[in-house]
Structures are given as structure tokens and as C-alpha cells.
Design an enzyme around this catalytic site. Structure first.
Site, PDB file in Angstrom:
ATOM      1  N   GLU A 113      24.241  61.212 -15.185  1.00 63.20           N
ATOM      2  CA  GLU A 113      24.699  62.560 -14.849  1.00 63.20           C
ATOM      3  C   GLU A 113      24.963  62.695 -13.351  1.00 63.20           C
ATOM      4  O   GLU A 113      25.931  63.340 -12.932  1.00 63.20           O
ATOM      5  CB  GLU A 113      23.660  63.586 -15.315  1.00 63.20           C
ATOM      6  CG  GLU A 113      23.578  63.671 -16.840  1.00 63.20           C
ATOM      7  CD  GLU A 113      22.535  64.655 -17.313  1.00 63.20           C
ATOM      8  OE1 GLU A 113      22.923  65.732 -17.808  1.00 63.20           O
ATOM      9  OE2 GLU A 113      21.321  64.355 -17.179  1.00 63.20           O
ATOM     10  N   GLU A 134      19.463  61.251 -24.454  1.00 57.93           N
ATOM     11  CA  GLU A 134      18.501  62.355 -24.510  1.00 57.93           C
ATOM     12  C   GLU A 134      18.220  62.856 -25.921  1.00 57.93           C
ATOM     13  O   GLU A 134      17.159  63.443 -26.174  1.00 57.93           O
ATOM     14  CB  GLU A 134      18.995  63.526 -23.637  1.00 57.93           C
ATOM     15  CG  GLU A 134      18.855  63.322 -22.146  1.00 57.93           C
ATOM     16  CD  GLU A 134      20.011  62.568 -21.527  1.00 57.93           C
ATOM     17  OE1 GLU A 134      20.074  62.480 -20.293  1.00 57.93           O
ATOM     18  OE2 GLU A 134      20.880  62.037 -22.289  1.00 57.93           O
TER      19      GLU A 134
END
Length: 262
Positions: A113, A134
């Protein structure tokens, strides 16, 4: 600025920001505060034209958020942690200087990210693992992952990668378009810094590079008419710059321009 979790140094017009939390360079709220401060330092420094972000050591760029930190935190903290991380990476994206992620090791979860908030992503050849896994924790990629991956790959492919939680290597990342290039592992940082230097004066008009970045990063998701308005405003600023005068006059004189960054 030098600190325990983020180190900051400058050389030849480049700000080098290093995520420094061994062994996996996992990030916490404190690391993001320091990263935020480093981005601001680079933004305000007139002698900095390009920002390079890397991980400390050779194994990890960043493995994402510190799971132990999140385990003990209450929902109020977790929400504000994500909000501050969003604000920090937006500041990185909005800074009118080219940002290069030097992915020198594994880059998963929140590490990817961070890398996706850079303008250019260069990865070291070797055993590099990447992905947004995730979903295996029962959560989503909440530091901009769903939004930036969707913008890079398109909705369907981004959803597929995130709901599967697949981890892939640097070659798959290049094939997908998540990274721009793979550099040799032996000379990785040397080659990344040489690549970055070509966008600094006198080689390139750094203000033009930064404004191209701003026009794309801020304009592409606007309605076309609004994006064109932003483009015109940034172009007008460049028309008044010394480097635009140098570039145009050098072109007409058929000589190599010597840009100053102003």
C-alpha cells in the site's frame, strides 16, 4: 531528520527515506508519524527534486502494519490509525516531486500500500513476495490498498487478487503492471539512485516532472473538463519558470538544455 523508525537523508537532489523497523519493517502509528514528517521535509526542501523510499536491510521493503499493535488496540485507535495513514500517503501522492518506491525486499499488505502511493515502483530481482493478503485476517487492505490497486489494475482484477489473498513474485507484479521495472539485485540501489538522478537538474526540468506527476495524480480521477482545467493551471505555472525558458530557447538553438529546477 534521523529517527529510530524512519531515516531521512539527501544526496544529489534526491531525498532517501528508509523504513527502519527490523526484521520486517512493519509499521506503527509512530512510524507513520515519522514518515509523514519526512515527506514534509522533502516537500519543503528546494534542493530535493525526487523522493526515493526503501526498506532497511535486504529482505523486506515492508511487511505492513504491526499486527501485535493492532491486536491490542481499540476500534477508535484503529480507525484513526487508518485515517492518519491515508493522510500520510495522500501527502506523498500530492507532493509535486517524483516519488520512486525502491522495493528492495518482500512487499506485502501495508508495505504494498505504501509502494502503490509512489509514482514509479522498481523492484529488486530475487525472492521478492508481493500481495494484499488481508482477507486472511478477516479485514481488507485499509491503508489505501482497495482504492489504489483498483485504479492500477481495474476493478475486477483488483478484487480477484484481494479476495484470494494471493502472494506473487516480482515477475507477476511486472506482468500485472503493479511495478514498472525489475532491477538486478547486485546493484539495485545504485541503479535506482542513478535512475532517480536523471529527473534532477541539470538533466531534467524537475518542476515540469513534478507538475506532470501532480496533473496525473490529481487530475485523472476528475471529470475531464476539471482535469483539463488543472492541467492548464499547472502549464501556466511552468510557462513562467526559468526552466521553460531554458528548454524552449535550447530547442530553438539546437543545444542541450541546462535545467536549474526553477
Amino acid at each position: 531528520m534521523t529517527s529510530s523508525l524512519v531515516t531521512y537523508s539527501t544526496q544529489n537532489g534526491i531525498a532517501l527515506i528508509e523504513l527502519n523497523n527490523p526484521p520486517v519493517n512493519g509499521y506503527s502509528y509512530e512510524m507513520f508519524k515519522q514518515l509523514d514528517a519526512a515527506v514534509i521535509d522533502a516537500r519543503f526542501d528546494k534542493d530535493v527534486h525526487v523522493i526515493v523510499i526503501k526498506g532497511a536491510g535486504e529482505k523486506f521493503f515492508c511487511a505492513g502494519a504491526d499486527i501485535e499493535m493492532l491486536k491490542g488496540a481499540d476500534p477508535h485507535f484503529k480507525y484513526n490509525f487508518c485515517l492518519h495513514a491515508n493522510e500520510t500517503l495522500l501527502r506523498l501522492e500530492h507532493t509535486p516531486k517524483l516519488v520512486i518506491a525502491a522495493i528492495n525486499g518482500h512487499c506485502v499488505g501495508g508495505g504494498l500500500e505504501i509502494a502503490m502511493a509512489a509514482d514509479i515502483r522498481i523492484v529488486r530481482a530475487g525472492a521478492v513476495k508481493m500481495g494484499l493478503p488481508e482477507v486472511a485476517l478477516g479485514v481488507l487492505a485499509g491503508t489505501g490498498g482497495t482504492q489504489r490497486l483498483g485504479r492500477i489494475l481495474g476493478k475486477s482484477k483488483a478484487i480477484e487478487l484481494m479476495i484470494s489473498g494471493d502472494i506473487f513474485d516480482e515477475h507477476k507484479a511486472l506482468e500485472l503492471g503493479i511495478v514498472n521495472a525489475i532491477y538486478d539485485s547486485e546493484t539495485f540501489m545504485e541503479d535506482v539512485m542513478a535512475y532517480a538522478e536523471q529527473f534532477c537538474p541539470p538533466n531534467k526540468a524537475a518542476m515540469a516532472v513534478g507538475h506532470i506527476k501532480r496533473s496525473v495524480q490529481s487530475g485523472v480521477d476528475l471529470p475531464l473538463e476539471s482535469g483539463l482545467a488543472l492541467e492548464r493551471e499547472l502549464q501556466q505555472r511552468l510557462f513562467t519558470s526559468a526552466d521553460a525558458k531554458e528548454g524552449i530557447s535550447s530547442f530553438l538553438a539546437k543545444k542541450k538544455p541546462e535545467f536549474s529546477g526553477h
